[in-house]
Design an enzyme around this catalytic site. Structure first.
Site, PDB file in Angstrom:
ATOM      1  N   ASN A   9       0.877  -1.175   0.000  1.00 35.34           N
ATOM      2  CA  ASN A   9       0.000   0.000   0.000  1.00 35.34           C
ATOM      3  C   ASN A   9       0.909   1.219   0.000  1.00 35.34           C
ATOM      4  O   ASN A   9       1.521   1.538   1.008  1.00 35.34           O
ATOM      5  CB  ASN A   9      -0.904  -0.019   1.246  1.00 35.34           C
ATOM      6  N   TRP A  10       1.004   1.846  -1.160  1.00 32.13           N
ATOM      7  CA  TRP A  10       1.927   2.981  -1.295  1.00 32.13           C
ATOM      8  C   TRP A  10       1.429   4.220  -0.558  1.00 32.13           C
ATOM      9  O   TRP A  10       2.177   5.189  -0.416  1.00 32.13           O
ATOM     10  CB  TRP A  10       2.150   3.319  -2.768  1.00 32.13           C
ATOM     11  N   LYS A  11       0.135   4.219  -0.157  1.00 28.74           N
ATOM     12  CA  LYS A  11      -0.468   5.412   0.462  1.00 28.74           C
ATOM     13  C   LYS A  11      -0.214   6.628  -0.461  1.00 28.74           C
ATOM     14  O   LYS A  11      -0.126   6.444  -1.679  1.00 28.74           O
ATOM     15  CB  LYS A  11       0.069   5.611   1.885  1.00 28.74           C
ATOM     16  N   HIS A  94      -9.616   1.085   4.785  1.00 33.79           N
ATOM     17  CA  HIS A  94      -8.319   1.239   5.467  1.00 33.79           C
ATOM     18  C   HIS A  94      -8.514   2.155   6.685  1.00 33.79           C
ATOM     19  O   HIS A  94      -9.324   3.084   6.650  1.00 33.79           O
ATOM     20  CB  HIS A  94      -7.288   1.837   4.505  1.00 33.79           C
ATOM     21  N   GLU A  96      -6.933   4.555   7.770  1.00 36.46           N
ATOM     22  CA  GLU A  96      -6.775   5.992   7.508  1.00 36.46           C
ATOM     23  C   GLU A  96      -8.047   6.570   6.878  1.00 36.46           C
ATOM     24  O   GLU A  96      -8.390   7.735   7.106  1.00 36.46           O
ATOM     25  CB  GLU A  96      -5.517   6.227   6.645  1.00 36.46           C
ATOM     26  N   GLU A 166      -5.302  -4.905  10.439  1.00 34.06           N
ATOM     27  CA  GLU A 166      -4.287  -3.876  10.654  1.00 34.06           C
ATOM     28  C   GLU A 166      -4.593  -3.147  11.958  1.00 34.06           C
ATOM     29  O   GLU A 166      -5.400  -2.205  11.968  1.00 34.06           O
ATOM     30  CB  GLU A 166      -4.289  -2.868   9.496  1.00 34.06           C
ATOM     31  N   GLY A 172       2.587   2.291  10.813  1.00 28.68           N
ATOM     32  CA  GLY A 172       3.551   3.383  10.672  1.00 28.68           C
ATOM     33  C   GLY A 172       4.245   3.772  11.972  1.00 28.68           C
ATOM     34  O   GLY A 172       4.906   4.798  12.042  1.00 28.68           O
ATOM     35  N   SER A 211       3.531  -2.120  10.391  1.00 28.33           N
ATOM     36  CA  SER A 211       4.977  -2.179  10.643  1.00 28.33           C
ATOM     37  C   SER A 211       5.586  -3.542  10.305  1.00 28.33           C
ATOM     38  O   SER A 211       6.466  -4.022  11.027  1.00 28.33           O
ATOM     39  CB  SER A 211       5.294  -1.772  12.090  1.00 28.33           C
ATOM     40  N   GLY A 232       2.983  -1.106   4.262  1.00 27.60           N
ATOM     41  CA  GLY A 232       3.011   0.337   4.008  1.00 27.60           C
ATOM     42  C   GLY A 232       4.422   0.801   3.698  1.00 27.60           C
ATOM     43  O   GLY A 232       4.934   0.629   2.588  1.00 27.60           O
ATOM     44  N   GLY A 233       5.080   1.357   4.695  1.00 28.96           N
ATOM     45  CA  GLY A 233       6.402   1.964   4.501  1.00 28.96           C
ATOM     46  C   GLY A 233       7.397   1.080   3.772  1.00 28.96           C
ATOM     47  O   GLY A 233       8.100   1.541   2.861  1.00 28.96           O
TER      48      GLY A 233
HETATM   49  P1  13P Z   1       3.108   0.347   7.693  1.00 29.30           P
HETATM   50  O1  13P Z   1       3.625  -0.948   7.106  1.00 29.30           O
HETATM   51  O2  13P Z   1       3.848   1.558   7.226  1.00 29.30           O
HETATM   52  O3  13P Z   1       2.962   0.259   9.193  1.00 29.30           O
HETATM   53  O4  13P Z   1       1.611   0.546   7.121  1.00 29.30           O
HETATM   54  C1  13P Z   1       0.695  -0.484   7.224  1.00 29.30           C
HETATM   55  C2  13P Z   1      -0.509  -0.136   6.432  1.00 29.30           C
HETATM   56  O5  13P Z   1      -1.273   0.726   6.792  1.00 29.30           O
HETATM   57  C3  13P Z   1      -0.715  -0.849   5.166  1.00 29.30           C
HETATM   58  O6  13P Z   1      -1.998  -0.610   4.667  1.00 29.30           O
END
Ligand code: 13P
Length: 249
Positions: A9-11, A94, A96, A166, A172, A211, A232-233
């Site tokens: 997930n590149w966000k 998600h 967010e 999640e 994050g 994470s 994510g990251g």
């Molecule tokens: P991180 O891997 O950066 O914690 O993000 C997880 C996430 O929200 C994937 O959708």
């Protein structure tokens, strides 16, 4: 046996240049991976990434969609539009989207239904916040989020969907759920689906997100009910994402 699945997930990250470099590295090594792989990219990059992943094993996904099919919904993007870019997956609910943009369980359920109706595979994200975990409410929150969608679309729909657990406090933050903590919730999610249809439950891919890094991926993915990860990251760094994919066997 469920196949492992790792989705990035590149966000809200990327640029034409960075995307091309990242995909070049991923494509060079993705042929030998045992797991399914997808990247969920920002809308403006769908066409670019569609072209970049064509002919590779990397599937394309989006990060959100409208619950509506078309109409006066300025700024929104429909499931059918995503389908035109050969999107296979779309993230739904998600954390967010739920916390920053106020998406309710009911809206998330409508988005899930809209994705399915267009032939996309919804990746339903569920998870508790820190205060909810500390208050002992994890199972209650996750089962409420699951129930809203199960009631809207029926259990059979989950044969064509993916779930991602999640925990919001792990996203994050570098604070990963322990493999045992994650496994407990994954098992509860599968049991909730199994109470309605054991066959659907046993085939359902349930990803862990929050994470995930090359260092912790293997132990997380070796849990009985963890079928891969939503990253994510670490999905923005080719070597890290590939190492996480390699941990999914
Ligand atoms: P991180 O891997 O950066 O914690 O993000 C997880 C996430 O929200 C994937 O959708």
């Amino acid at each position: 046996m469920r196949k492992k699945f790792v989705a990035g997930n590149w966000k809200m990250h990327g640029s034409f240049q960075k995307n091309a470099a990242l995909l070049d590295s991923l494509k060079a090594q993705s042929e030998n991976l045992a797991c399914e792989v997808a990247v969920c990219v920002p809308y403006p990059y769908l066409a670019q990434v569609q072209a970049l992943v064509e002919g590779s094993r990397i599937a394309l996904g989006a990060q959100n969609l409208s619950e509506h099919a078309s109409g006066a919904f300025t700024g929104e993007v429909s499931a059918a539009m995503l389908g035109e870019f050969a999107c296979r997956y779309v993230l739904v609910g998600h954390s967010e989207r739920r916390t920053i943009y106020g998406e309710s369980d009911a809206v998330v359920a409508e988005k899930f239904a809209a994705a399915l109706a267009s032939g996309l595979v919804p990746v339903l994200c569920v998870g508790e916040k820190l205060d909810e975990r500390e208050g002992g409410l994890t199972d209650q929150v996750v089962s409420r989020q699951m129930a809203a969608v199960l009631e809207r679309v029926g259990v059979a729909a989950f044969a064509k969907a993916v779930v991602a657990y999640e925990p919001v406090w792990a996203i994050g933050t570098g604070m990963t759920a322990s493999p045992a903590q994650a496994q407990d919730v994954h098992m509860a999610i599968r049991a909730q689906v199994a109470a309605l249809d054991a066959g659907v439950a046993s085939g359902l891919q349930i990803l862990y997100g929050g994470s995930v890094k090359p260092q912790n991926a293997k132990e997380l993915f070796s849990q009985a009910d963890i079928d891969g990860g939503l990253i994510g990251g670490a999905a923005l760094v080719a070597d890290d994402f590939l190492a996480i994919c390699q941990a999914a066997v």
